[in-house]
Design an enzyme around this catalytic site. Sequence first.
Site, PDB file in Angstrom:
ATOM      1  N   THR A 180      29.077  47.964-100.975  1.00 26.03           N
ATOM      2  CA  THR A 180      29.970  47.832 -99.821  1.00 26.03           C
ATOM      3  C   THR A 180      31.381  47.530-100.288  1.00 26.03           C
ATOM      4  O   THR A 180      31.586  46.984-101.374  1.00 26.03           O
ATOM      5  CB  THR A 180      29.487  46.721 -98.856  1.00 26.03           C
ATOM      6  N   ARG A 181      32.345  47.896 -99.468  1.00 23.95           N
ATOM      7  CA  ARG A 181      33.733  47.487 -99.721  1.00 23.95           C
ATOM      8  C   ARG A 181      34.317  46.900 -98.445  1.00 23.95           C
ATOM      9  O   ARG A 181      35.517  46.828 -98.271  1.00 23.95           O
ATOM     10  CB  ARG A 181      34.557  48.667-100.235  1.00 23.95           C
TER      11      ARG A 181
ATOM     12  N   HIS B 141      28.843  43.088 -91.354  1.00 23.02           N
ATOM     13  CA  HIS B 141      28.561  42.668 -89.987  1.00 23.02           C
ATOM     14  C   HIS B 141      27.085  42.928 -89.689  1.00 23.02           C
ATOM     15  O   HIS B 141      26.313  43.279 -90.576  1.00 23.02           O
ATOM     16  CB  HIS B 141      29.485  43.406 -89.012  1.00 23.02           C
TER      17      HIS B 141
ATOM     18  N   HIS C 141      25.230  46.291 -90.924  1.00 22.38           N
ATOM     19  CA  HIS C 141      24.845  46.416 -92.332  1.00 22.38           C
ATOM     20  C   HIS C 141      23.881  45.316 -92.760  1.00 22.38           C
ATOM     21  O   HIS C 141      23.043  45.529 -93.628  1.00 22.38           O
ATOM     22  CB  HIS C 141      26.086  46.469 -93.219  1.00 22.38           C
TER      23      HIS C 141
ATOM     24  N   ARG D  17      25.933  56.042 -93.447  1.00 22.71           N
ATOM     25  CA  ARG D  17      26.757  57.165 -93.012  1.00 22.71           C
ATOM     26  C   ARG D  17      28.113  57.100 -93.707  1.00 22.71           C
ATOM     27  O   ARG D  17      28.664  56.032 -93.927  1.00 22.71           O
ATOM     28  CB  ARG D  17      26.950  57.093 -91.499  1.00 22.71           C
TER      29      ARG D  17
END
Length: 379
Positions: free
Chosen positions: A189-190, A194, A197, A283
């Site tokens: 992740t970057r 929330h 995820h 996505r």
Amino acid sequence: MTVAATERLIRPHGGTLVDRTGERPDDLETLEAVALTSRELSDLDMIASGALSPLEGFMARGDYERVVEEMHLANGLPWALPVCLAVESVPAGDRVALTDEAGRAVAVLDVEDVYPYDREREAELCFRTTDEAHPGVARLYTQKPLYLAGRVSVFERPQPMFPELALDPADTRRVFGERGWRRVVGFQTRNPIHRAHEYLTKVALETVDGLLVHPLVGETKSDDVPVDVRVECYRMLLEGYYPEDRVLLSAFPAAMRYAGPREAIWHAICRKNYGCSHFIVGRDHAGVGDYYGTYDAQLIFDDFVAHELDIEPMFFEHTFWCNVCGSMASTKSCPHGAEDRVHLSGTKVREMLGKGDVPPVQFTRPEVARVLIDAYRQD
Ligand SMILES: [Zn+2]
């Protein structure tokens, strides 16, 4: 811990975890210096640590050509993105010193090959666009004209921003082994995490032994949430909502390329080196703007023969809170309409946080919201 514990983990890409760390050479002062960009430095450190196994240096022409054209190294192993060092001219000697942006020597490279490359072709094939507004393409177009290839030996590793989160592939493998994990899912992740995820990491975790939350801490676009704020968000979330013995938070030192689908493959291969048997692909993974289709980063896995990558991708839909289901869900698992789903646009969330308003708990955990509100207020 027994050796068997780490032996049970997925094998590194190519079979052996590379270690290109070494001693500072005596002849360093006599070598021609080549200065690296921040992206090249991050690649260099990942070569040193084995995160880019089986690469032992910057790519020679045979690897580069086949990667760009066919997403495989010259030896036939899958590989999705060039890992190259751009230089202005052919060095005089057969060995050069690699320096950071401040001119400090950090590694030596044994010159194997120097070759020209076509920026537009690399952009078109790797980024699927030649548009200079794409941040990855823009950076590629500013690169020097030749690629310098050769094995590296790194004697000065960068100081990590978060020392306690700086785990090399050998370290994560050791931790997984100590905890008795065999099947481990990696999450890239970057962004702050929330509920959406959080949900998909937990759905994935239900089927494996452990979860590696592996946020990218290398260079990102300037409008991404600053890394120190994100790390605080991850800490608050994990502390409050994940079982400590089932999750490991560690930093992924890569720089973003924003190459979308190809970067998803590249990210998966790196996580295999860190010991992950599974990798979450949501996505628009590693996408930017409208350059990639929503599912392109999932579809690209079909370009490889089954099990060729070894690491197993786990594909996820967009997820949300559904008021009727009374839970997190996706269009795969919830039959209700948009009116029953909690949806907040990124713009709306930023607006709320900027005003100090905590978004609904169905969207984000209040502890995470508070970190973000504090950060927005300091701006
Ligand atoms: Zn529903």
